[in-house]
Enzyme design. Structure first.
Site, PDB file in Angstrom:
ATOM      1  N   ASN A  55      41.379  35.645  47.865  1.00 21.65           N
ATOM      2  CA  ASN A  55      41.696  36.212  49.184  1.00 21.65           C
ATOM      3  C   ASN A  55      40.806  35.583  50.264  1.00 21.65           C
ATOM      4  O   ASN A  55      40.823  36.015  51.411  1.00 21.65           O
ATOM      5  CB  ASN A  55      41.561  37.745  49.194  1.00 21.65           C
ATOM      6  CG  ASN A  55      40.113  38.190  49.037  1.00 21.65           C
ATOM      7  OD1 ASN A  55      39.243  37.387  48.732  1.00 21.65           O
ATOM      8  ND2 ASN A  55      39.863  39.470  49.238  1.00 21.65           N
ATOM      9  N   GLY A  59      35.287  32.950  49.201  1.00 21.69           N
ATOM     10  CA  GLY A  59      35.714  31.611  48.786  1.00 21.69           C
ATOM     11  C   GLY A  59      36.220  30.817  49.985  1.00 21.69           C
ATOM     12  O   GLY A  59      36.474  31.378  51.051  1.00 21.69           O
ATOM     13  N   ASP A  79      44.690  39.246  47.301  1.00 24.15           N
ATOM     14  CA  ASP A  79      43.532  40.060  46.925  1.00 24.15           C
ATOM     15  C   ASP A  79      43.862  40.744  45.594  1.00 24.15           C
ATOM     16  O   ASP A  79      44.792  41.561  45.538  1.00 24.15           O
ATOM     17  CB  ASP A  79      43.288  41.094  48.036  1.00 24.15           C
ATOM     18  CG  ASP A  79      42.073  41.963  47.748  1.00 24.15           C
ATOM     19  OD1 ASP A  79      41.576  41.957  46.605  1.00 24.15           O
ATOM     20  OD2 ASP A  79      41.623  42.648  48.692  1.00 24.15           O
ATOM     21  N   ILE A  84      49.713  42.303  41.281  1.00 19.67           N
ATOM     22  CA  ILE A  84      50.519  41.079  41.438  1.00 19.67           C
ATOM     23  C   ILE A  84      51.139  40.749  40.078  1.00 19.67           C
ATOM     24  O   ILE A  84      50.521  41.013  39.038  1.00 19.67           O
ATOM     25  CB  ILE A  84      49.669  39.904  41.989  1.00 19.67           C
ATOM     26  CG1 ILE A  84      50.527  38.650  42.168  1.00 19.67           C
ATOM     27  CG2 ILE A  84      48.449  39.612  41.125  1.00 19.67           C
ATOM     28  CD1 ILE A  84      49.872  37.551  43.015  1.00 19.67           C
ATOM     29  N   LEU A  96      37.119  36.180  38.079  1.00 18.15           N
ATOM     30  CA  LEU A  96      35.845  35.935  38.759  1.00 18.15           C
ATOM     31  C   LEU A  96      35.748  36.638  40.107  1.00 18.15           C
ATOM     32  O   LEU A  96      34.659  36.706  40.683  1.00 18.15           O
ATOM     33  CB  LEU A  96      35.682  34.419  39.021  1.00 18.15           C
ATOM     34  CG  LEU A  96      35.173  33.524  37.896  1.00 18.15           C
ATOM     35  CD1 LEU A  96      36.205  33.388  36.796  1.00 18.15           C
ATOM     36  CD2 LEU A  96      34.828  32.147  38.423  1.00 18.15           C
ATOM     37  N   TYR A 168      27.685  46.825  43.496  1.00 19.82           N
ATOM     38  CA  TYR A 168      27.931  45.644  42.658  1.00 19.82           C
ATOM     39  C   TYR A 168      27.638  45.963  41.193  1.00 19.82           C
ATOM     40  O   TYR A 168      28.488  45.777  40.321  1.00 19.82           O
ATOM     41  CB  TYR A 168      27.045  44.500  43.150  1.00 19.82           C
ATOM     42  CG  TYR A 168      27.316  43.159  42.499  1.00 19.82           C
ATOM     43  CD1 TYR A 168      28.491  42.456  42.770  1.00 19.82           C
ATOM     44  CD2 TYR A 168      26.392  42.584  41.638  1.00 19.82           C
ATOM     45  CE1 TYR A 168      28.731  41.225  42.192  1.00 19.82           C
ATOM     46  CE2 TYR A 168      26.625  41.343  41.063  1.00 19.82           C
ATOM     47  CZ  TYR A 168      27.795  40.664  41.341  1.00 19.82           C
ATOM     48  OH  TYR A 168      28.030  39.428  40.771  1.00 19.82           O
TER      49      TYR A 168
END
Ligand code: UDP
Length: 332
Positions: A55, A59, A79, A84, A96, A168
């Site tokens: 998305n 990146g 995203d 999907i 990842l 995280y």
């Protein structure tokens, strides 16, 4: 010894031997990020078909621009926190996708949690539907401020749930639990890489994306003060990207790693102050050091026990920190 991107890819191929990638289709979520780009580049070069899904939150499309003319490569702007479906068959999934820089944890905690929980479920759904093998990139952060060194996979962690890194650390931990839940309930073929600090060309140095090595290199090359958080006595163990990618591929291909979590990192521990000195001398810089407050919950030590990876995957990192840093300085 110096390293560059194509040499790096060739080195990975040599070390891995030559599994046949032709006719295999890989889905790489987060494929335009630092590690994702290296993986996509390697896989396309070896003849695999690659669906690179990103998305572009952290990146960069230009990372994969060299692959876009290749008919075996497709970029999908999506995203993974949203479902999907793919009509084509998929053989392997590398999941990842997630922001990974501590400076992003403060700004994008919900996005990070979504990518590692909903995103992991969606990646697992795809793997389950296609009978594909999935590798989830977890993190040394699942150990939090660890209490055993070097830290083995059997250590269950010491995470501050409510702290700034909680979004995280805890979402990666749930991501791991989801992988095992899919294996137990649906038989999905999963394996988990606990990635320790990794660096190399293509890693971002800018703004909230910057991790310590690219930041120090950029500061040293520009003659700016190098920002050392705390007194620099905290440690990390830095793995060069080609070693990391080789470890990930070995873990993906290992038939004995189903349901396993494996530390993938370099086992040489280094204090941040020593890292700064090393980079200053490697760049020939006269930058000074600026000592700034240590961020909340910054782990005191991080040092992996990699005996499981050595035993299970016959893998060991090969690139030392001096060589790895020299290759990044060359790239500017
Ligand atoms: N660090 C630092 N100066 C910087 C950036 C990071 O001293 O400009 C320190 C940070 O406090 C941590 C280590 O370097 O102890 C590694 O930081 P990084 O952001 O690369 O990732 P972490 O290992 O903390 O997830």
């Amino acid at each position: 010894m110096t390293l560059d991107l194509s040499e790096g890819l060739e080195g990975i191929r040599r070390n891995l031997g030559n599994p046949d990638y032709h006719g295999s289709r890989f889905l790489v979520t987060g494929g335009a990020g630092f590690l994702g780009t290296w993986l996509c580049s390697f896989l396309v070069k070896q003849g695999a078909d690659v669906l690179c899904l990103d998305n572009l939150s952290s990146g960069l499309r230009e990372n994969v621009s060299h692959l876009e003319e290749n008919p075996r490569f497709s970029f999908i702007l999506h995203d993974i926190s949203e479902p999907i479906h793919f009509r084509q068959n998929i053989d392997y999934v590398f999941h990842l996708a997630s922001r990974a820089s501590p400076l992003e944890f403060d700004k994008f905690p919900l996005e990070i949690i979504r990518a590692n929980t909903l995103g992991t479920m969606h990646a697992l759904d795809i793997a389950t539907e296609h009978g594909a093998r999935l590798l989830f990139t977890s993190t040394s952060e699942v150990y939090g401020n660890a209490g055993i060194f070097p830290t083995p996979e059997t250590y269950h962690g010491n995470v501050h749930t409510l702290g700034i890194r909680g979004c995280y650390d805890e979402s990666k931990r749930l991501g791991e639990a989801l992988c095992l839940a899919y294996l137990r309930e649906k038989g999905t073929d999963v394996r988990i890489a606990r990635i320790f600090n990794t660096y190399g060309p293509l890693m971002r140095a800018d703004g909230v994306y910057g991790r310590v090595i690219p930041r120090f290199i950029s500061q040293a090359l520009n003659g700016e003060p190098m920002t050392i958080f705390g007194d620099g006595s905290q440690t990390r163990s830095f793995c060069y990207v080609t070693d990391q990618v080789e470890g990930l591929l070995r873990l993906l291909y290992s038939d004995s790693a189903k349901g396993e979590a494996v530390n993938i990192g370099n086992d040489k521990e280094l204090a941040i102050l020593s890292l700064a000195e090393l980079i200053r001398s490697a760049t020939g810089s006269s930058s000074g050091f600026n000592f700034e407050p240590l961020p909340e919950d910054d782990p005191v030590r991080r040092w992996p026990d990699i005996s499981k990876a050595t035993r299970l995957l016959q893998w060991r990192p090969k690139v030392n920190i001096e060589t790895g840093i020299a290759s990044m300085i060359q790239k500017g």
